[in-house]
Design a protein around this motif. Structure first.
Motif, mmCIF file in Angstrom:
data_model
loop_
_atom_site.group_PDB
_atom_site.id
_atom_site.type_symbol
_atom_site.label_atom_id
_atom_site.label_comp_id
_atom_site.label_asym_id
_atom_site.label_seq_id
_atom_site.Cartn_x
_atom_site.Cartn_y
_atom_site.Cartn_z
ATOM 1 N N GLU A 238 -13.425 0.568 19.665
ATOM 2 C CA GLU A 238 -14.042 1.729 19.042
ATOM 3 C C GLU A 238 -12.923 1.883 17.861
ATOM 4 O O GLU A 238 -13.625 2.207 16.483
ATOM 5 C CB GLU A 238 -13.974 2.846 19.851
ATOM 6 N N LEU A 239 -11.710 2.142 18.070
ATOM 7 C CA LEU A 239 -11.057 2.563 16.867
ATOM 8 C C LEU A 239 -10.377 1.362 15.900
ATOM 9 O O LEU A 239 -9.500 1.892 15.119
ATOM 10 C CB LEU A 239 -9.736 3.197 17.710
ATOM 11 N N HIS A 240 -10.792 0.260 16.293
ATOM 12 C CA HIS A 240 -10.087 -0.993 15.488
ATOM 13 C C HIS A 240 -10.081 -0.911 14.054
ATOM 14 O O HIS A 240 -9.426 -1.493 13.378
ATOM 15 C CB HIS A 240 -10.280 -2.205 16.395
ATOM 16 N N MET A 241 -11.370 -0.257 13.559
ATOM 17 C CA MET A 241 -11.777 -0.088 12.116
ATOM 18 C C MET A 241 -11.068 1.065 11.564
ATOM 19 O O MET A 241 -11.157 1.205 10.357
ATOM 20 C CB MET A 241 -13.153 -0.184 11.867
ATOM 21 N N ARG A 242 -10.575 2.154 12.132
ATOM 22 C CA ARG A 242 -10.207 3.499 11.790
ATOM 23 C C ARG A 242 -9.225 3.232 10.516
ATOM 24 O O ARG A 242 -9.213 3.971 9.632
ATOM 25 C CB ARG A 242 -9.624 4.198 13.106
ATOM 26 N N PHE A 243 -8.261 2.330 10.846
ATOM 27 C CA PHE A 243 -7.220 2.305 9.510
ATOM 28 C C PHE A 243 -7.677 1.888 8.350
ATOM 29 O O PHE A 243 -7.138 2.400 7.129
ATOM 30 C CB PHE A 243 -6.336 1.384 10.222
ATOM 31 N N ARG B 57 -5.295 13.260 13.535
ATOM 32 C CA ARG B 57 -6.486 12.749 14.104
ATOM 33 C C ARG B 57 -6.345 11.364 14.861
ATOM 34 O O ARG B 57 -6.752 11.018 15.911
ATOM 35 C CB ARG B 57 -7.611 13.128 13.373
ATOM 36 N N TYR B 58 -5.750 10.340 13.911
ATOM 37 C CA TYR B 58 -5.476 9.168 14.111
ATOM 38 C C TYR B 58 -4.637 9.045 15.623
ATOM 39 O O TYR B 58 -5.108 8.276 16.533
ATOM 40 C CB TYR B 58 -4.790 8.263 13.447
ATOM 41 N N VAL B 59 -3.495 9.768 15.378
ATOM 42 C CA VAL B 59 -2.738 9.758 16.781
ATOM 43 C C VAL B 59 -3.431 10.578 17.914
ATOM 44 O O VAL B 59 -3.433 9.884 19.212
ATOM 45 C CB VAL B 59 -1.349 10.464 16.567
ATOM 46 N N ASN B 60 -4.131 11.314 17.667
ATOM 47 C CA ASN B 60 -4.853 12.306 18.757
ATOM 48 C C ASN B 60 -6.024 11.255 19.450
ATOM 49 O O ASN B 60 -5.892 11.150 20.735
ATOM 50 C CB ASN B 60 -5.137 13.523 18.369
ATOM 51 N N ALA C 184 -3.145 -9.691 2.473
ATOM 52 C CA ALA C 184 -2.224 -9.584 3.942
ATOM 53 C C ALA C 184 -1.217 -8.697 3.675
ATOM 54 O O ALA C 184 -0.928 -7.849 4.444
ATOM 55 C CB ALA C 184 -2.012 -10.845 4.148
ATOM 56 N N GLU C 185 -0.494 -8.757 2.491
ATOM 57 C CA GLU C 185 0.742 -8.201 2.265
ATOM 58 C C GLU C 185 0.483 -6.575 2.101
ATOM 59 O O GLU C 185 1.280 -5.667 2.317
ATOM 60 C CB GLU C 185 1.637 -8.570 1.273
ATOM 61 N N ARG C 186 -0.581 -6.342 1.391
ATOM 62 C CA ARG C 186 -0.911 -5.043 0.924
ATOM 63 C C ARG C 186 -1.297 -4.282 2.242
ATOM 64 O O ARG C 186 -1.032 -3.015 2.469
ATOM 65 C CB ARG C 186 -2.178 -4.832 0.046
ATOM 66 N N LEU C 187 -2.134 -4.966 3.253
ATOM 67 C CA LEU C 187 -2.659 -4.214 4.535
ATOM 68 C C LEU C 187 -1.013 -3.887 5.370
ATOM 69 O O LEU C 187 -1.070 -2.979 5.874
ATOM 70 C CB LEU C 187 -3.617 -5.068 5.183
ATOM 71 N N ALA C 188 -0.123 -4.965 5.261
ATOM 72 C CA ALA C 188 0.916 -4.866 6.080
ATOM 73 C C ALA C 188 1.625 -3.817 5.653
ATOM 74 O O ALA C 188 2.283 -2.786 6.272
ATOM 75 C CB ALA C 188 1.802 -6.127 6.108
ATOM 76 N N PHE C 189 1.714 -3.573 4.253
ATOM 77 C CA PHE C 189 2.540 -2.377 3.703
ATOM 78 C C PHE C 189 1.859 -1.185 3.969
ATOM 79 O O PHE C 189 2.557 -0.011 4.226
ATOM 80 C CB PHE C 189 2.642 -2.720 1.872
ATOM 81 N N ALA C 190 0.467 -1.056 3.958
ATOM 82 C CA ALA C 190 0.162 0.026 3.938
ATOM 83 C C ALA C 190 0.109 0.652 5.708
ATOM 84 O O ALA C 190 0.111 1.886 5.965
ATOM 85 C CB ALA C 190 -1.750 0.062 3.733
ATOM 86 N N TYR C 191 0.068 -0.452 6.530
ATOM 87 C CA TYR C 191 0.396 0.097 7.803
ATOM 88 C C TYR C 191 1.679 0.574 8.120
ATOM 89 O O TYR C 191 2.045 1.593 9.066
ATOM 90 C CB TYR C 191 -0.139 -1.058 8.892
ATOM 91 N N HIS D 56 -1.602 -0.033 17.072
ATOM 92 C CA HIS D 56 -0.843 -0.580 15.975
ATOM 93 C C HIS D 56 -0.674 -1.982 16.071
ATOM 94 O O HIS D 56 -1.152 -2.732 15.054
ATOM 95 C CB HIS D 56 0.551 -0.012 16.480
ATOM 96 N N ARG D 57 -0.526 -2.385 17.352
ATOM 97 C CA ARG D 57 -0.698 -4.080 17.341
ATOM 98 C C ARG D 57 -2.003 -4.780 17.298
ATOM 99 O O ARG D 57 -2.116 -6.093 16.567
ATOM 100 C CB ARG D 57 -0.127 -4.401 18.877
ATOM 101 N N LEU D 58 -3.034 -4.104 17.670
ATOM 102 C CA LEU D 58 -4.432 -4.360 17.484
ATOM 103 C C LEU D 58 -4.811 -4.581 16.027
ATOM 104 O O LEU D 58 -5.243 -5.599 15.360
ATOM 105 C CB LEU D 58 -5.447 -3.807 18.294
ATOM 106 N N THR D 59 -4.508 -3.422 15.429
ATOM 107 C CA THR D 59 -4.746 -3.542 13.830
ATOM 108 C C THR D 59 -4.043 -4.330 13.092
ATOM 109 O O THR D 59 -4.563 -4.978 12.126
ATOM 110 C CB THR D 59 -4.328 -1.979 13.354
ATOM 111 N N ARG D 60 -2.691 -4.599 13.411
ATOM 112 C CA ARG D 60 -1.946 -5.738 12.693
ATOM 113 C C ARG D 60 -2.380 -7.112 12.786
ATOM 114 O O ARG D 60 -2.540 -8.052 12.056
ATOM 115 C CB ARG D 60 -0.547 -5.386 13.103
ATOM 116 N N SER D 61 -2.975 -7.282 14.257
ATOM 117 C CA SER D 61 -3.509 -8.595 14.601
ATOM 118 C C SER D 61 -4.587 -8.772 13.988
ATOM 119 O O SER D 61 -5.232 -10.052 13.817
ATOM 120 C CB SER D 61 -3.513 -8.833 16.097
#
Length: 479
Positions: free
Chosen positions: A345-350, A365-368, A393-400, A378-383
């Protein structure tokens, strides 16, 4: 084929309890052999605390042999010819030579005892598990070429694959599991039989299928096992949502191959697991299964827009529900179901953080919302980043990276992992002069929203905000 072995021949040492038990059985006039996975693992430099033996002794005769020697023993498997025991920290099972088959309409095995070791080995699932070590003589009995297949990385059955899978259809799942655990290739005739007989997996109980699936997902290369399940048709019955990810690729390539993307996300999630002392010790089933299932809502939500683009709106919410439904059907425990479904459910939130940025309240809210799943999220979103566009890819990695840094900074200031309103229930009731009930819950949720939006406040400020809110509530007129 029989080879005489000793500890210098093996890549893993043989525990002393193995030869001790062998001497006990031979002294009592019975045969005993270490068999199956423990023998295979001796040639893979792997050891296991679980040791499986087979013997011509009946369960009663086995009990007579092991009673004085075992630290403890149990008889739950007696009807299947198995006696269990514990010795020097090892879990041991001794099973009478046997045959095992399924009635075509039954979920339960029918057991018949056999007469010889060679016949017992013929009835086992794969040649790599059809090797035995006679004890205490240390003779390797390998009539079906299991050692050769193990060295070649090939999975074959001792007899005809169709007969093996008819006897126990769960063996088809085991083939996929070994592809994951051992990186082994499936022989063509085994693959053909799996494809032809995939539907027969439906006679196996959900619990047994689930246990094999968990072992597969926790293997070294789970994407290989999943791919074998999908290609053979097993997944159509076990994980149909994953099979459905093979969306037809349109000629203009307006969307990526969702199925291959999901396998890549699974592979990348495995690599992002940390060691035993880290935040997500691997192998972690919840993270891995969420990675596999994260896009299962896409087939149901795919839409071709007038512009020619393809959208999958709300596939995260739909996928979460589909994941929970499938896991319930496979009899997973409630905690695992909730955790995996929540990650899906949360994997698109970022997404969108890099373009628009988030306020501190959005980060809270993201943390809560992630709660104790934050490190896995964290790991699912990066994966989930599998684009070939290096800049993206670099832009997304930097943002996360930036998001994680902000989470860490806020956590130091505000104890994000335990966000609570600035007033507790007792303080709310005392301040508003109300009794326990739904109104207290509403006031608590209001203060939690305030905490999310504005961060921690002093008790005086929180009281003032609560009084202002209370004045607008219909119940305040009667208190």
């Amino acid at each position: 084929m029989v080879h005489l072995l000793d500890n210098s021949t093996l890549t893993a040492p043989l525990p002393p309890v193995v030869t001790e038990l062998g001497r006990l059985f031979v002294a009592a006039g019975y045969e005993l052999s270490l068999v199956g996975g423990p023998v295979r693992d001796l040639f893979l430099n792997r050891t296991s605390p679980d040791l499986d033996f087979t013997s011509n002794a009946t369960p009663d005769q086995t009990l007579n042999v092991i009673r004085p020697w075992a630290d403890s023993y149990w008889e739950m498997g007696r009807d299947f010819g198995t006696i269990g025991l514990r010795k020097d920290g090892f879990m041991i099972e001794v099973t009478t030579y046997r045959a095992e088959a399924y009635d075509p309409a039954s979920r339960n095995p029918v057991v018949a005892f056999g007469d010889t070791l060679e016949d017992d080995l013929l009835r086992r699932d794969f040649t790599i598990n059809s090797m035995a070590l006679r004890l205490p003589s240390m003779e390797l009995v390998d009539p079906y070429g299991g050692l050769k297949d193990l060295k070649a990385g090939l999975l074959r059955t001792p007899g005809a694959p169709s007969s093996s899978f008819s006897d126990d259809p769960l063996r088809m799942m085991r083939a996929a599991r070994f592809a994951s655990q051992l990186g082994i290739e499936v022989a063509p005739d085994v693959s053909e039989a799996m494809t032809a007989m995939a539907q027969r997996i439906t006679i196996i109980s959900a619990e047994r299928v689930r246990d094999e699936l968990v072992k597969l997902v926790l293997g070294d290369a789970p994407q290989r096992g999943i791919d074998l399940m999908v290609e053979s048709g097993l997944a159509d019955h076990v994980l149909p949502e994953v099979s459905a990810l093979r969306l037809e690729i349109d000629e203009h390539h307006r969307h990526k191959d969702v199925y291959q993307h999901s396998l890549t996300v699974l592979e990348q999630a495995c690599r992002l697991e940390t060691g035993a002392d880290g935040a997500v010790p691997g192998p972690d089933f919840v993270l891995r299964f969420a990675a596999l299932m994260h896009d299962v809502g896409k087939p149901a939500t795919r839409k071709f827009e007038p512009s020619g683009a393809v959208s999958f709106r709300h596939h995260d919410m739909v996928g979460s529900k589909l994941t929970a439904k499938r896991m319930k059907a496979l009899r997973f425990d409630n905690d695992s179901i909730k955790a995996v479904a929540r990650l899906v459910e949360l994997h698109m939130r970022f997404y969108g953080y890099g373009e628009a940025g988030w306020s501190d309240s959005a980060v809270r809210r993201y943390v809560n919302d992630a709660g104790n799943l934050l490190e896995r999220l964290h790991r699912l979103t990066r994966s989930d980043v599998t684009t070939r566009n290096q800049r993206k890819a670099e832009r997304l990695a930097f943002a996360y990276d930036d998001l994680e840094a902000r989470i860490e900074a806020l956590a130091e200031q505000e104890e994000l992992e335990s966000i609570r309103p600035d007033l507790d229930g007792a303080q709310i009731m005392g301040l508003l002069n109300i009794k326990p009930g739904p109104v207290v819950g509403r006031a608590y949720r209001f203060l939690l929203e305030e905490r999310m939006e504005h961060g921690p406040q002093s008790a005086e400020k929180a009281e003032a905000v609560l009084r202002t809110w209370w004045a607008s509530q219909p119940e305040s007129a009667t208190s």
